[in-house]
Scaffold this motif. Sequence first.
Motif, short mmCIF file in Angstrom:
data_model
loop_
_atom_site.label_atom_id
_atom_site.label_comp_id
_atom_site.label_asym_id
_atom_site.label_seq_id
_atom_site.Cartn_x
_atom_site.Cartn_y
_atom_site.Cartn_z
N ALA A 60 29.99 -39.69 -48.05
CA ALA A 60 30.25 -39.51 -46.77
C ALA A 60 30.49 -37.93 -46.71
CB ALA A 60 32.26 -40.18 -47.50
N GLY A 61 30.37 -37.88 -45.21
CA GLY A 61 30.18 -36.14 -45.36
C GLY A 61 28.92 -35.61 -45.15
N LYS A 62 27.98 -36.69 -45.53
CA LYS A 62 26.68 -36.04 -45.78
C LYS A 62 25.91 -36.68 -44.46
CE LYS A 62 25.87 -34.53 -50.84
NZ LYS A 62 24.92 -35.08 -51.69
N PRO A 63 24.68 -36.10 -43.80
CA PRO A 63 24.06 -36.49 -43.30
C PRO A 63 24.27 -38.23 -42.50
CG PRO A 63 23.28 -35.05 -43.23
CD PRO A 63 23.92 -34.79 -44.63
N HIS A 64 24.20 -39.46 -41.95
CA HIS A 64 23.83 -40.34 -42.04
C HIS A 64 22.34 -40.07 -41.61
CE1 HIS A 64 28.26 -41.39 -39.85
NE2 HIS A 64 28.41 -40.77 -40.94
N ALA A 65 22.10 -41.96 -41.95
CA ALA A 65 20.57 -42.85 -42.20
C ALA A 65 19.56 -41.64 -41.14
CB ALA A 65 20.71 -43.82 -42.59
N GLU A 66 19.86 -42.00 -39.70
CA GLU A 66 19.23 -42.35 -38.79
C GLU A 66 18.99 -40.40 -38.99
OE1 GLU A 66 22.91 -44.74 -37.36
OE2 GLU A 66 22.18 -42.94 -38.89
N VAL A 67 19.87 -39.13 -38.81
CA VAL A 67 19.58 -38.09 -39.06
C VAL A 67 18.56 -37.12 -40.65
CG1 VAL A 67 20.74 -35.63 -38.85
CG2 VAL A 67 21.60 -37.52 -37.91
N VAL A 68 19.16 -38.06 -41.43
CA VAL A 68 17.71 -38.03 -42.17
C VAL A 68 16.67 -38.24 -42.09
CG1 VAL A 68 17.67 -38.24 -44.69
CG2 VAL A 68 20.12 -37.61 -44.07
N ALA A 69 16.58 -39.44 -41.43
CA ALA A 69 14.95 -39.85 -41.03
C ALA A 69 14.38 -39.38 -40.33
CB ALA A 69 15.27 -41.24 -40.55
N LEU A 70 14.97 -38.99 -39.42
CA LEU A 70 14.43 -37.73 -37.74
C LEU A 70 13.85 -36.39 -38.52
CD1 LEU A 70 16.61 -38.49 -35.05
CD2 LEU A 70 13.83 -39.47 -34.98
N GLU A 71 14.62 -35.87 -39.82
CA GLU A 71 14.62 -34.35 -40.26
C GLU A 71 13.61 -34.63 -41.20
OE1 GLU A 71 14.87 -30.69 -40.51
OE2 GLU A 71 16.53 -32.10 -38.83
N ALA A 72 13.58 -35.86 -41.26
CA ALA A 72 12.11 -35.89 -42.29
C ALA A 72 10.99 -35.65 -41.71
CB ALA A 72 12.53 -37.19 -43.83
N ALA A 73 11.24 -36.84 -40.67
CA ALA A 73 9.53 -36.60 -39.88
C ALA A 73 9.96 -34.86 -39.13
CB ALA A 73 10.46 -37.56 -38.55
N ARG A 74 10.35 -34.79 -38.74
CA ARG A 74 10.29 -32.86 -38.31
C ARG A 74 9.86 -32.38 -39.20
NH1 ARG A 74 12.31 -28.36 -38.10
NH2 ARG A 74 13.79 -28.93 -39.54
N GLN A 75 10.20 -32.08 -40.40
CA GLN A 75 9.89 -31.66 -41.49
C GLN A 75 8.70 -32.10 -41.51
OE1 GLN A 75 12.15 -30.81 -44.94
NE2 GLN A 75 13.81 -30.52 -43.71
N GLY A 76 8.12 -33.25 -41.19
CA GLY A 76 7.22 -33.47 -42.34
C GLY A 76 5.73 -33.06 -40.44
N ASN A 77 5.95 -32.99 -39.57
CA ASN A 77 5.47 -32.70 -38.33
C ASN A 77 5.12 -33.80 -38.08
OD1 ASN A 77 5.16 -30.66 -38.41
ND2 ASN A 77 3.73 -29.51 -39.99
N LEU A 78 5.93 -35.26 -38.20
CA LEU A 78 5.61 -35.93 -37.83
C LEU A 78 6.24 -36.88 -36.27
CD1 LEU A 78 5.72 -37.80 -41.29
CD2 LEU A 78 3.17 -37.83 -39.98
N LEU A 79 6.80 -36.24 -35.74
CA LEU A 79 7.82 -36.25 -35.23
C LEU A 79 8.41 -37.02 -33.60
CD1 LEU A 79 11.54 -36.27 -35.25
CD2 LEU A 79 11.08 -34.34 -33.79
N GLU A 80 6.38 -36.25 -33.33
CA GLU A 80 5.37 -37.00 -32.44
C GLU A 80 4.65 -38.67 -32.51
OE1 GLU A 80 1.04 -34.94 -31.94
OE2 GLU A 80 3.50 -33.82 -31.87
N HIS A 81 5.48 -38.80 -33.62
CA HIS A 81 4.79 -39.98 -34.16
C HIS A 81 5.59 -41.39 -34.07
CE1 HIS A 81 0.41 -38.50 -34.50
NE2 HIS A 81 1.14 -37.64 -35.47
#
Length: 348
Positions: A60-81
């Motif tokens: 509780a209080g930490k980022p929700h699952a969707e935010v964590v997954a999207l941020e991991a994609a951004r950091q991995g340069n995968l967001l456009e895929h």
Amino acid sequence: MAVSDQAQNEENTEAIRNGFRLAVQRAVPTLGATSPNPSVACVLLDKHGSVLTIGVHEAAGKPHAEVVALEAARQGNLLEHVHTALVTLEPCAHHGRTPPCSERLRQSPVKEVWIGVRDPNPVATGGGEALKHGEGAKHVFFLEDQPKYAAEAQQCRALLTPFASRIKRKRPWITVKQALNVSGKMEPPVGQRTFTSSASLILAHRLRRAVDAIVTGIGTVLSDDPSFTVRHVDDHAGYKPRFLVVMDRSQRLPEGWRQAREEDGFIVETCSDIQALPHTLEQKGVNWALVEGGPSLLRTLEHEALWDDWLTIQQGHKGEADTATWKQRKHLDGMVSPLVFFQPDGEV
């Protein structure tokens, strides 16, 4: 339908199934860690159905699952895929401790959103429907509306059950754990505290880790001096204190035992009225409570129908393994016992 189209459709179906199974598998270990929030996971797929990233709500209080997954994609340069988001629970549509997850998905490259189960919380529900309309609208699908994904939908419901019970029924999900010796009795041999196998002990402690409250009786406290700590498996990292409720009508709880349990990290409470127990737990924000008590307490819970599912661990005869079986009460508003994730010979 052309053969190639049919093959593609079957391939997409299998990718959705596998993605949700992976999401549930990753979310189950967070049961008990996210309370009073539910355990949720999000898997992001590319247009071919390959897994790109996985996000899990950790506490509780930490980022929700969707935010964590999207941020991991951004950091991995995968967001456009990113093409498809699979979420075990409907993305929230309200401002709480964190911004609405539905809006984070709206602002992402995601084209399709698949949702395991609708949010039972009236404050947070509606994110899936909202994503279907307006600027940045997505194609949204609910597993509940897709019969071919019935098994995956049921797993998502089981994952949500403790939270859904507190929200919809105004009481936590209550699991009774009962261990029986080869004679069908609960008493261990003289000088021993248990009679079950190491596999059964691991199962019991996995359950302790998954719940956010333990309920016992004063008789068990006085006779066994139990600690109720998680020992045979690793507990959640940085776990918050669990509630430990002792049914005690005569105020016999030893102060030394209370202090010892508080030093172990519990919040110790007493309750004198068994009928008040569910409300007492709900007021503490408890999603899932595990009852570990003696025959008297268990008989009362059964007689008053204050249990939701019941796990029985039967000691095996000499040379034989223990058996673990469970049952669920009927007419529980479509909720599925979270015990489906707990087996005596496996690790969550």
